[in-house]
Each structure stands twice: as structure tokens, then as C-alpha cells.
Scaffold this active site. Sequence first.
Site, mmCIF file in Angstrom:
data_model
loop_
_atom_site.group_PDB
_atom_site.id
_atom_site.type_symbol
_atom_site.label_atom_id
_atom_site.label_comp_id
_atom_site.label_asym_id
_atom_site.label_seq_id
_atom_site.Cartn_x
_atom_site.Cartn_y
_atom_site.Cartn_z
ATOM 1 C CE LYS A 157 12.610 -23.298 -6.828
ATOM 2 N NZ LYS A 157 13.216 -21.958 -6.992
ATOM 3 C CG HIS A 167 13.649 -21.414 -13.996
ATOM 4 N ND1 HIS A 167 14.696 -22.265 -14.271
ATOM 5 C CD2 HIS A 167 13.962 -20.797 -12.828
ATOM 6 C CE1 HIS A 167 15.592 -22.180 -13.304
ATOM 7 N NE2 HIS A 167 15.174 -21.289 -12.426
ATOM 8 C CG ASP A 178 8.961 -25.080 -14.101
ATOM 9 O OD1 ASP A 178 8.912 -25.527 -12.935
ATOM 10 O OD2 ASP A 178 9.689 -24.113 -14.422
ATOM 11 C CB CYS A 183 17.346 -19.018 -13.392
ATOM 12 S SG CYS A 183 18.567 -19.283 -12.111
ATOM 13 C CD GLN A 193 8.933 -20.020 -7.966
ATOM 14 O OE1 GLN A 193 8.369 -19.514 -7.003
ATOM 15 N NE2 GLN A 193 10.242 -20.238 -7.995
#
Length: 401
Positions: free
Chosen positions: A218, A115, A192, A355, A195
Site C-alpha cells: 500500500k 475491511h 487496521d 472487500c 489505508q
Amino acid sequence: MNLKIKEKFPFFKENKDVSYLDSAASSLKLQTVIDSLNDYYVNNGTNVHRGAYKLSYLATEAFEETREIVSKYINSSLSEVIFTKGTTDGLNKLANSLANMINEGDEIITSELEHHSSILPWMNICEIKKTKLVYIPLDEEGRITIDNFKKVLSDKTKVVAINQMSNVLGHLVDVKSIAKLAHEKGAIVIVDAAQSVAHTKIDVKDLDVDFLAFSAHKIFGPNGVGVLYGKKKLLEEIRPFEFGGEMANSVNIDYMDFKDIPYKFEAGTPVIAEVIAFKEVFKFLNEIDTDKMFKHEIKLKDYALEQMKNIKGIKIYNLNSDSPLITFNIANIHPHDIVSILDSKNVYVRAGKHCNDLTHRFLKVNATLRASFSVYNTKEDVDKFISALNEASNFFEGFGD
């Protein structure tokens, strides 16, 4: 999952006919989260860590309760949980803070699955510090493999910045093995988890990563708040991200002394209501069987995939993904045109680059459609999605006659 789960999300009271399949972008909000936000603004509204009066004490106590429940959920210590504005905020601040440790000739390892919030901060640092950004080669499915990671890992590696789960292809990365190898070279590993946090139980001690970031929105929580986890030793070594109120112990004319972690990284008034409300997410996740939730999401994805294969011109880019998202296109029809038809049928999916330019360049497409499933979705949502997709395909096929 029990249909009573859906009742916990007030969105559906006003949007009964909507099939919301864009949770990878932002999930719907729990009623308990919304109630908590309202309670703070209506019945309190005071600042935290500052006032000596009752309401400020109660706000501070509620604020710190969230830090405690988050730390238990990800298996960290209290001092290792820093509240941010979200994943992007945390990863940017971290990159800027670590920049002092980066020197010309060092290498930063990343991937084409990232991302923009994971890769752009390091592109910027590499440009400023004259360091090299090195990409892990992806396999044919677009996965990061340990063998390919080994090919780019070197004595020059200073930082490894990767996602745990791709927001386009949904592949789960073996960050535990990557962290072990990277640490052998003395590199820092930054993950990251924007998700993955909604679908995978995260144990930072087991993963042994150095830093990990995710956002509340999220996982059924409020917008504008997130978490940055960091190992205590590293957090004590690096300088703060920003400076201001409440992060300093004392300030003299020519000297400033910072508070202990995590407070030295939380300058200024935080998003108090949002942090307090965030704890409701973890109460919810602790109450339900998260493994059962994930199986429900995957079952819906698999059900959708079986039917999508029969749609003329369909191209699915992640048939074997590890997450409940499907990224696809229909031949000769722009994703935004498909979305317009689906929108008219109250089926909400994402269209665009999500993105993430690099993964789309890897796929050799300008844009894709993405349907993502969550705990509140049902078989009926999938049926509506497939029906709307077929209608869109047939509608645009007529223009080719």
C-alpha cells in the site's frame, strides 16, 4: 509535487499513457524497491538468522535494518515490530492468538466500516467462543464518532478492532481517543492501518493502541510483506501465532521454549528479499516531505471533485472524506460498465465492493467506483479521468433514449 517523483516509479516507463488511480488497492513500486529485490536474489539468496557464513550474516543484517527503520518510523521499540505477509495475515494471526483470552459473554467492538480482513477474524472468534460482536453506530456521513463509541463500550468489552482510515469512505478515525476510553475498561485495541499508513504519519506511542497492522504494497513496497506492531508487554504475554523453525530456543520431548519477541512470532523462513526491500520505502518517505505529499494528494482529489459534480447522475458518497480517495456511482450505470470505458482510455480505477460488504450495505448499494490518488499522480491524470467519465456517462445515456 515535483514531476521527478514520477521518475522514481518505473511503471510509467512502459505505461506512459496510463492514469493509475487505484493506489488504495495497491500502490506502484519504487525503482529502489525493485533494485533491492533483484540485488538480494542475484547476489545473495541466503537465509537469515541461521547461517554463520558471510552472506547469511549480510542478509540478516539487511533484514534487521528494515526492522530498525520501521520501528523508528512508527516510534516503537525494535522488539515490537513483527514481519508478516501483510495486514490480513497479521490481523488473522493476532485474532487467533488472542482467542485464548476471550471468554463466553465477552464483547468485541468493531464497525461497519471495516475491511473484511479486520472484521472476519473476529466474526470467526465470536462464533467459536460464543462472544458478541458489537458495532459502533455510524453517523449520517458514515463516520465513527467518540460519542457513538461510548454508547457501545461497556465492562464486557474485551477487544476493539477498527480501522484508522476507511478503505471505502476514506474517513479518519480518532483511534487515540478510542484507545484511551477502551483502556479504561481494560480492553485491547487493534488497528487496521492498511489505508492510513500511506497518508498519515503513525506514532504508536502517541496513539497508545495495543496492536497495529499494515502492508508494504500500500506504500510503494513489495507484495507479500507487512508489519504487525504490538506493545511489548502484550507480545510477551500471548502465545505465538504459529510454530516452526527459528522461533524456539530449545525443544525437548515434552517442552518447548520460545525465543524472545519479536522472533517468537516469526516462525519459518520469512520473505527475506521483500523485507529487505521494504526499507527503501521508508528511506523514500524520510527523504520527501510527507505532509507536502499528502497535501498534493488532497489537492488532486479536490480538483477532481469539483469537476465530477458537473457529471450527470453522479453520486459521491464521501464528499468530506479525510483521504485522497473518491467513492462514487453514476445513476443507472453499473460500476463495472464504467470501468470498462475508463480502461479503454487507460484510466484505472476500482469497481466493486472493495472487500467491504458492510459499508456498501450501509450505503445501500451493491457496488461502487473508487478513484484513489497518490504521490505520483498529476493534474493531467485527473483531466483524463474526468474526460473518460464524461464519455462513459454520455455513452450509456444513449441507451436510455
